[in-house]
Motif scaffolding. Structure first.
Motif, mmCIF file in Angstrom:
data_model
loop_
_atom_site.group_PDB
_atom_site.id
_atom_site.type_symbol
_atom_site.label_atom_id
_atom_site.label_comp_id
_atom_site.label_asym_id
_atom_site.label_seq_id
_atom_site.Cartn_x
_atom_site.Cartn_y
_atom_site.Cartn_z
ATOM 1 N N SER A 19 0.777 -1.225 -0.074
ATOM 2 C CA SER A 19 -0.099 -0.083 0.203
ATOM 3 C C SER A 19 0.728 1.127 -0.118
ATOM 4 O O SER A 19 0.314 2.171 -0.296
ATOM 5 C CB SER A 19 -0.952 -0.148 1.000
ATOM 6 N N GLN A 20 2.123 1.281 0.303
ATOM 7 C CA GLN A 20 2.934 2.332 0.352
ATOM 8 C C GLN A 20 3.397 2.812 -0.962
ATOM 9 O O GLN A 20 3.953 3.808 -1.656
ATOM 10 C CB GLN A 20 4.233 2.301 1.275
ATOM 11 N N PHE A 21 2.996 1.976 -2.174
ATOM 12 C CA PHE A 21 3.592 2.198 -3.583
ATOM 13 C C PHE A 21 2.430 2.811 -4.252
ATOM 14 O O PHE A 21 1.233 1.968 -4.288
ATOM 15 C CB PHE A 21 4.047 0.902 -3.984
ATOM 16 N N GLU A 22 2.582 3.604 -5.415
ATOM 17 C CA GLU A 22 1.427 3.913 -6.233
ATOM 18 C C GLU A 22 0.878 2.825 -7.016
ATOM 19 O O GLU A 22 -0.423 2.610 -7.438
ATOM 20 C CB GLU A 22 1.916 5.091 -7.060
ATOM 21 N N GLU A 23 1.837 2.083 -7.493
ATOM 22 C CA GLU A 23 1.406 0.886 -8.412
ATOM 23 C C GLU A 23 0.451 -0.198 -7.723
ATOM 24 O O GLU A 23 -0.282 -0.946 -8.709
ATOM 25 C CB GLU A 23 2.372 0.182 -8.758
ATOM 26 N N GLY A 24 0.381 -0.256 -6.388
ATOM 27 C CA GLY A 24 -0.309 -1.154 -5.485
ATOM 28 C C GLY A 24 -0.114 -2.615 -6.157
ATOM 29 O O GLY A 24 0.743 -3.296 -6.750
#
Length: 109
Positions: A19-24
């Motif tokens: 969840s900490q990454f834009e890509e998910g």
């Protein structure tokens, strides 16, 4: 932090990381491809360990344990991406197996 004995905590830990990454999470088809890749890597390690195909001298050290860990991560990621509780899925599966297969094999004395 996390309870190492809880699948739901493992799911939360993976979700916190992804969840900490834009890509998910990857799409379902990409998840299935990743899962298939990891199963192949596990098969390769099992074949190196128990089969007739030794590793090449140039191949990196790896282990069945490491490949199972990778496979577990992808499984948890896939479940999370589909909002599936692995605790609940496992419980339903065990109820089915414990009922269907309770007399299938020879019980130990």
């Amino acid at each position: 932090m996390y309870n190492k004995d809880s699948v739901s905590d493992m799911q939360k830990r993976v979700d916190d990381f992804i969840s900490q990454f834009e890509e998910g999470y990857f799409s379902p088809l990409s998840m299935l491809a990743r899962f298939t890749e990891e199963v192949g890597e596990l098969a390769r390690e099992v074949n190196h360990t128990y089969g007739e195909k030794p590793k090449k001298a140039t191949e990196e050290e790896n282990s069945i344990e490491a490949e199972l860990g990778d496979l577990l991560f992808v499984l948890i990621s896939f479940a999370n991406s589909q909002n599936i509780s692995l605790d609940e899925a496992f419980d339903r599966t065990m109820e089915k197996i414990e009922t269907r297969d309770k007399n299938r094999w020879t019980k130990k004395e």
